[in-house]
Design an enzyme around this catalytic site. Structure first.
Site, PDB file in Angstrom:
ATOM      1  CB  VAL A  94      35.064  44.269  50.711  1.00  0.00           C
ATOM      2  CG1 VAL A  94      35.384  44.749  52.113  1.00  0.00           C
ATOM      3  CG2 VAL A  94      35.990  43.119  50.334  1.00  0.00           C
ATOM      4  CE  LYS A 140      42.664  40.859  52.487  1.00  0.00           C
ATOM      5  NZ  LYS A 140      41.439  40.163  52.511  1.00  0.00           N
ATOM      6  CB  CYS A 156      41.593  38.728  46.755  1.00  0.00           C
ATOM      7  SG  CYS A 156      40.225  39.724  47.291  1.00  0.00           S
TER       8      CYS A 156
HETATM    9  C1  UDX Z   1      40.426  35.229  49.064  1.00  0.00           C
HETATM   10  C2  UDX Z   1      40.768  34.950  50.531  1.00  0.00           C
HETATM   11  O1  UDX Z   1      40.484  33.583  50.852  1.00  0.00           O
HETATM   12  C3  UDX Z   1      39.990  35.881  51.449  1.00  0.00           C
HETATM   13  O2  UDX Z   1      40.368  35.674  52.801  1.00  0.00           O
HETATM   14  C4  UDX Z   1      40.254  37.323  51.042  1.00  0.00           C
HETATM   15  O3  UDX Z   1      39.490  38.214  51.841  1.00  0.00           O
HETATM   16  C5  UDX Z   1      39.936  37.539  49.574  1.00  0.00           C
HETATM   17  O4  UDX Z   1      40.676  36.591  48.771  1.00  0.00           O
HETATM   18  P1  UDX Z   1      38.413  34.644  47.385  1.00  0.00           P
HETATM   19  O5  UDX Z   1      39.210  35.340  46.342  1.00  0.00           O
HETATM   20  O6  UDX Z   1      36.967  34.942  47.513  1.00  0.00           O
HETATM   21  O7  UDX Z   1      39.050  34.900  48.842  1.00  0.00           O
HETATM   22  O8  UDX Z   1      38.545  33.068  47.091  1.00  0.00           O
HETATM   23  P2  UDX Z   1      39.264  31.800  47.738  1.00  0.00           P
HETATM   24  O9  UDX Z   1      38.250  30.882  48.259  1.00  0.00           O
HETATM   25  O10 UDX Z   1      40.348  32.179  48.670  1.00  0.00           O
HETATM   26  O11 UDX Z   1      39.900  31.129  46.427  1.00  0.00           O
HETATM   27  C6  UDX Z   1      40.863  31.828  45.635  1.00  0.00           C
HETATM   28  C7  UDX Z   1      41.294  30.989  44.462  1.00  0.00           C
HETATM   29  O12 UDX Z   1      42.075  29.883  44.894  1.00  0.00           O
HETATM   30  C8  UDX Z   1      40.138  30.391  43.637  1.00  0.00           C
HETATM   31  O13 UDX Z   1      40.447  30.523  42.282  1.00  0.00           O
HETATM   32  C9  UDX Z   1      40.116  28.937  44.051  1.00  0.00           C
HETATM   33  O14 UDX Z   1      39.626  28.106  43.040  1.00  0.00           O
HETATM   34  C10 UDX Z   1      41.589  28.675  44.308  1.00  0.00           C
HETATM   35  N1  UDX Z   1      41.833  27.587  45.263  1.00  0.00           N
HETATM   36  C11 UDX Z   1      41.439  27.697  46.556  1.00  0.00           C
HETATM   37  C12 UDX Z   1      42.503  26.446  44.825  1.00  0.00           C
HETATM   38  O15 UDX Z   1      42.880  26.320  43.654  1.00  0.00           O
HETATM   39  N2  UDX Z   1      42.764  25.457  45.731  1.00  0.00           N
HETATM   40  C13 UDX Z   1      42.404  25.546  47.042  1.00  0.00           C
HETATM   41  O16 UDX Z   1      42.698  24.608  47.803  1.00  0.00           O
HETATM   42  C14 UDX Z   1      41.707  26.698  47.465  1.00  0.00           C
END
Ligand code: UDX
Length: 438
Positions: free
Chosen positions: A11, A207, A263
């Site tokens: 971040v 958030k 996150c």
């Molecule tokens: C997340 C939030 O999206 C973001 O807004 C916040 O600031 C930080 O946390 P991030 O952790 O980078 O971002 O990844 P993200 O794309 O949200 O995916 C999180 C997890 O969910 C991953 O393991 C991904 O594989 C999983 N996921 C995501 C699914 O299993 N299915 C989906 O449809 C979307």
């Protein structure tokens, strides 16, 4: 504007580099000397598409600098973004000691007005604790100086951090004074997305509420996927049709082996804990978390039902990072699935385009676990290929070649990256998540 960013993690560094890219002068305070040296040299210590190029460009333009000294950062600017880590305590709550440290040190060092902005994800009302800390340390210095604390949560995703920062869906700013509102309004004046001004507590809550909601969407579709498998329906089509309803939306309805990353797992636990501290039992989110925790064992059970005994079987693993386009393996499903497979006595050959070094640090190569040169090397003589991350490279793989290299052409796809029909037409046995598994 002049901006200080404290903390050079995902971040902090993205925030700093992007603000510099937008024409501001940014100083980054990072206490790890080695990291500062790398960054001064134009190298990003983790993989994030586009970030390194922007860093190099802004170093060249003299818009970004790095230091280990908070005192330099406090002197540099009135606007200080707090982007330090807020890791998880054993009880699920957020460890805010690094945030407290920044507040304390700033109060000890400041000689004029400062606006402290929380960008790290923090529990609601953290702004009050920051304020109290600054007030206490100013008091023991015998100083009464004006300062503000604001909340401006960051919603960027790893793998698309730069894009998400520069083109957000919305910007949320929680302020208590006109002065801080004007400073942040000026900072974000060129952004065209909606800017929502709130009080800091509301902003902090937005958030956590957003992240937990997204995790809930994924756990929900994962449960629907389980049901689809039982009744012979296809979760991909269920999700698509649901997603066309604007009230539901199409995003975050991809069924799979569960959510991970730095996150969601941490934030959802912190949110549950925080609610509990306020006397609110957020049982819905507890279930969301439980559903996710079960995914790894469920996937391994699926592999076992397909292959039978795993003892002595060679399995290829494609994907270790918690999602594509990152080398981050924090709370990745691979970290839960791989130990379970090893416990079953399987021999694993792992491949990931970016995350192998991080994985090797935890799992050095050995008798039952090795690392492949490339994705084709991984599948050589394997009894099955397991897909744990949906990297584009895997989506575009030559499956005919894969079939020829394997001992048994079986794919168990934890991310539903292929069309089952097309893969089966190649003579490969294919098992997805929530799809008709023949
Ligand atoms: C997340 C939030 O999206 C973001 O807004 C916040 O600031 C930080 O946390 P991030 O952790 O980078 O971002 O990844 P993200 O794309 O949200 O995916 C999180 C997890 O969910 C991953 O393991 C991904 O594989 C999983 N996921 C995501 C699914 O299993 N299915 C989906 O449809 C979307």
């Amino acid at each position: 504007m002049r901006i200080t960013v404290v903390g050079a993690g995902y971040v902090g560094l993205t925030t700093a580099v992007c603000f510099a890219h937008l024409g501001n002068e940014v100083m980054v305070v990072e206490k790890v000397q080695k990291k500062v040296e790398l960054l001064k040299d134009g190298r990003v210590p983790f993989y994030e598409p586009g970030l390194e190029d922007l860093l190099v460009e802004n170093l060249r333009k003299g818009r970004i600098s790095f230091t280990t000294q908070l005192s330099e950062g406090v002197e540099f600017s009135d606007l200080i973004f707090i982007c330090v880590g807020t890791p998880q305590n054993p009880d699920g709550s957020a460890d805010l000691s690094q945030v407290e440290e920044v507040a304390k040190e700033t109060a000890k060092l400041m000689n004029s007005y400062k606006l402290l902005v929380e960008k790290s994800t923090v529990p609601v009302n953290t702004h009050k604790l920051i304020k109290r800390t600054v007030e206490r340390y100013l008091k023991i210095r015998g100083k009464s100086m004006e300062f503000d604390v604001a909340s401006n949560p960051e919603f960027l995703r790893e793998g698309s951090a730069v894009q998400d920062f520069l083109y957000p869906d919305r910007i949320v700013i929680g302020v208590e004074s006109q002065r801080s509102r004007e400073i942040l309004q000026e900072l974000y004046k060129d952004f065209t997305c909606p800017i929502i001004f709130t009080d800091p507590a509301t902003s902090e809550l937005i958030k956590h509420a957003s992240n937990s909601f997204l995790a809930m969407k994924i756990s929900y579709i994962n449960m629907v996927a389980d049901l689809c498998e039982k009744v012979g329906a296809d979760v991909r089509l269920v999700a698509e049709a649901m997603g066309y309803d604007k009230r539901i939306g199409r995003e975050f309805l991809r069924a799979g082996i569960g959510w991970g990353g730095s996150c969601f797992p941490k934030d959802i636990k912190a949110f549950i804990r925080m609610a509990e501290d306020q006397g609110v039992d957020f049982s819905l989110l507890k279930e969301v978390d439980k559903i996710n925790t079960r995914r790894a064992q469920q996937f391994v059970d699926k592999v076992k039902s397909v292959i039978w005994s795993l003892r002595g079987k060679s399995l290829a693993i494609w994907g270790l990072s918690f999602k594509p386009n990152t080398d981050d393996i924090r709370e990745a499903p691979s970290l839960k699935i791989i130990p379970l497979l090893l416990k079953e006595g399987a021999f694993l050959k792992l491949y990931d385009p970016k995350a192998m070094d991080n994985f090797k640090a935890l799992y050095p190569p050995g008798k039952d676990l090795t690392y492949a040169e490339d994705m084709y090397d991984a599948v050589k003589d394997a009894s099955a290929l397991l897909i744990l991350t949906e990297w584009r490279e895997f989506e575009e793989a030559d499956l005919k070649k894969v079939k020829e290299l394997m001992e048994l052409p079986i794919i168990v796809d934890g991310r539903n990256i292929y069309d089952p029909k097309k893969v089966r037409e190649l003579g490969i046995e294919y098992y997805g998540i929530g799809v008709l598994n023949l």
